[in-house]
Design an enzyme around this catalytic site. Sequence first.
Site, PDB file in Angstrom:
ATOM      1  N   LYS A 198      -6.345  11.460  -2.309  1.00 44.33           N
ATOM      2  CA  LYS A 198      -6.033  10.658  -3.490  1.00 44.33           C
ATOM      3  C   LYS A 198      -5.799  11.600  -4.655  1.00 44.33           C
ATOM      4  CE  LYS A 198      -7.062   6.020  -4.929  1.00 44.33           C
ATOM      5  NZ  LYS A 198      -8.024   4.911  -4.889  1.00 44.33           N
ATOM      6  N   TRP A 257      -2.299   7.686  -3.340  1.00 44.32           N
ATOM      7  CA  TRP A 257      -2.646   8.175  -2.010  1.00 44.32           C
ATOM      8  C   TRP A 257      -1.565   9.093  -1.443  1.00 44.32           C
ATOM      9  CZ3 TRP A 257      -7.455   7.500  -0.591  1.00 44.32           C
ATOM     10  CH2 TRP A 257      -8.152   6.368  -0.968  1.00 44.32           C
ATOM     11  N   GLU A 265      -5.581  -4.305  -1.348  1.00 46.83           N
ATOM     12  CA  GLU A 265      -5.944  -5.483  -0.561  1.00 46.83           C
ATOM     13  C   GLU A 265      -6.949  -6.390  -1.274  1.00 46.83           C
ATOM     14  OE1 GLU A 265      -4.799  -2.263   2.456  1.00 46.83           O
ATOM     15  OE2 GLU A 265      -5.761  -2.383   0.493  1.00 46.83           O
ATOM     16  N   THR A 280       0.852  -1.182   0.000  1.00 52.83           N
ATOM     17  CA  THR A 280       0.000   0.000   0.000  1.00 52.83           C
ATOM     18  C   THR A 280       0.891   1.235   0.000  1.00 52.83           C
ATOM     19  OG1 THR A 280      -0.067   0.172   2.416  1.00 52.83           O
ATOM     20  CG2 THR A 280      -1.703  -1.252   1.374  1.00 52.83           C
TER      21      THR A 280
END
Length: 551
Positions: free
Chosen positions: A440, A445, A333, A188
């Site tokens: 975002k 991000w 994820e 991430t």
Amino acid sequence: MTTPLLGQMMDVPLNVSSLLKHAATYAGDTEIVSRRVEGDIHRYTYRDCEQRAKRLAQALIRLGVTPGERIGTLAWNGYRHLEAYYGVTGFGAVCHTINPRLFPEQIAYIVNHADDRYVLFDTTFAALIDVIAPQCPQVKGWIALADEAHLPSMATPAFSYETLLAGEDGDFDWPVLDERWASNLCYTSGTTGNPKGAVYSHRSSVLHAYGASLPDAMGVSARDAVLPVVPMFHVNAWGIPHAAPLTGAKLVFPGKDLDGKSLFDLMETERVTFSAGVPTVWMCLLQYVREAGKRFSSLERTVIGGSACPPAMLREFEDVYGVHVIHAWGMTEMSPLGTLVRLNWEQSQRPLEAQRRLTEKQGVPIFGVDMKIVGDEGRELPRDGVAFGDLHVRGPWVIDRYFRSEASPLVDGWFPTGDVATLDPDGFLQITDRSKDVIKSGGEWISSIDVENVAVAHPAVAEAACIACAHPKWTERPLLVVVKRAGENVTREELLAFYEGKVAKWWIPDDVVFLEQLPHTATGKLQKLKLREMLRDHVLPTANAGAAGVA
């Protein structure tokens, strides 16, 4: 009690290598076209790709890489990167794609946390490798994705990828692996603390490829020429490097040149029918075709995800250029596909505006993904399009736990996404807010907490908050809100200059607003929702430049 009757079908493991093997066998002459960092166009076939992927597997085994070990990649979308997807995973090692847009210290953290044995990199990232290599002592070697003639001048010793492959013969059979073994590793963007790794299995990756290829999902088929603009370092390019070989589709890789003219010219030359990317890229492409008076001659549809697709963009693509937009939502994820917009027969008979209201949402879950929204007490909320709550998901390509983490994030077997959403009677998901205050920007991000921490480190700042502010090009950009220390003074320019060298450049806020105080709850927590309401009409100084296509 009778004994259940077991099925009597073959138990063939789902291995990622089988995707490329299938393409090489049954679509062997189908082209893979790449714009290389060397500047030229490279062409070969799925048959060639498998042969070279096997050579890569042999080379890595000769270097001592064993199943389960991680091999990092820092590369653009291209044929060599595709070879790594299969050459690394095909014998049981794990392909770890790394986002080069992160700050170097984050990249070094990720390489170390993954315990990468070797890192393959495009030569455009040579300077970045020189920065992170001293911080990554466990990496045994750095492999430049180039031949000897194009090896960059750098302080870090590097192998030539082409030389390594030339030393092997490709006489290699893909081993049959346990489908539960890890195949790919993606991190991430570190929106809260350090980045976290999602480890995909061979089984989950193959099932995800099937799901992505469904007619009402991406619908990738053998009749398509597919150009993934979404990077291969960003959640496996949304599964396209797996879905295209599964179906035998032609692949077109754009390399590092993602400006509107470069993309349009490549699309036209290669007769691209399908593409995928974040809204920021499409803004630049649309601006180019609009100003140049161009028309798409082959592009039929595109998937837009990463950020919400602006309704004006959707309508311009469809109404002006006849390109069907597939609005999508997912996350690292989830491998990442969760929902895609598709209208069933009944919905397609509704008035045009009613159809468009649906297409502006995030879409319907594809088979393999289940979702629900829950309230504060954890109870499931009605799917009425009105009630909104925390979005939870589950499925065979949804994460169970993060890499090197003993604790599972699951709640009663469901993964809490961190998004707040509604589900309507038609099954459409609409994201209404995020439980984590992240920004975002262009599909990537930005951590509001990290941005705030830099600001409060300034001696003149008493308190700071970072919130998302609307931007015509990047969808969202960070806006910094600051309370000065008593008796201290600092200007907007001084604060923004304070960020230099502390975060990635694209994380630096676009503007600063000074307030006497920030809104807090009775318990002292910052009320970012209220802050966003207070500043919802704020216009960033970069907004006009962004609308004009200026970075």
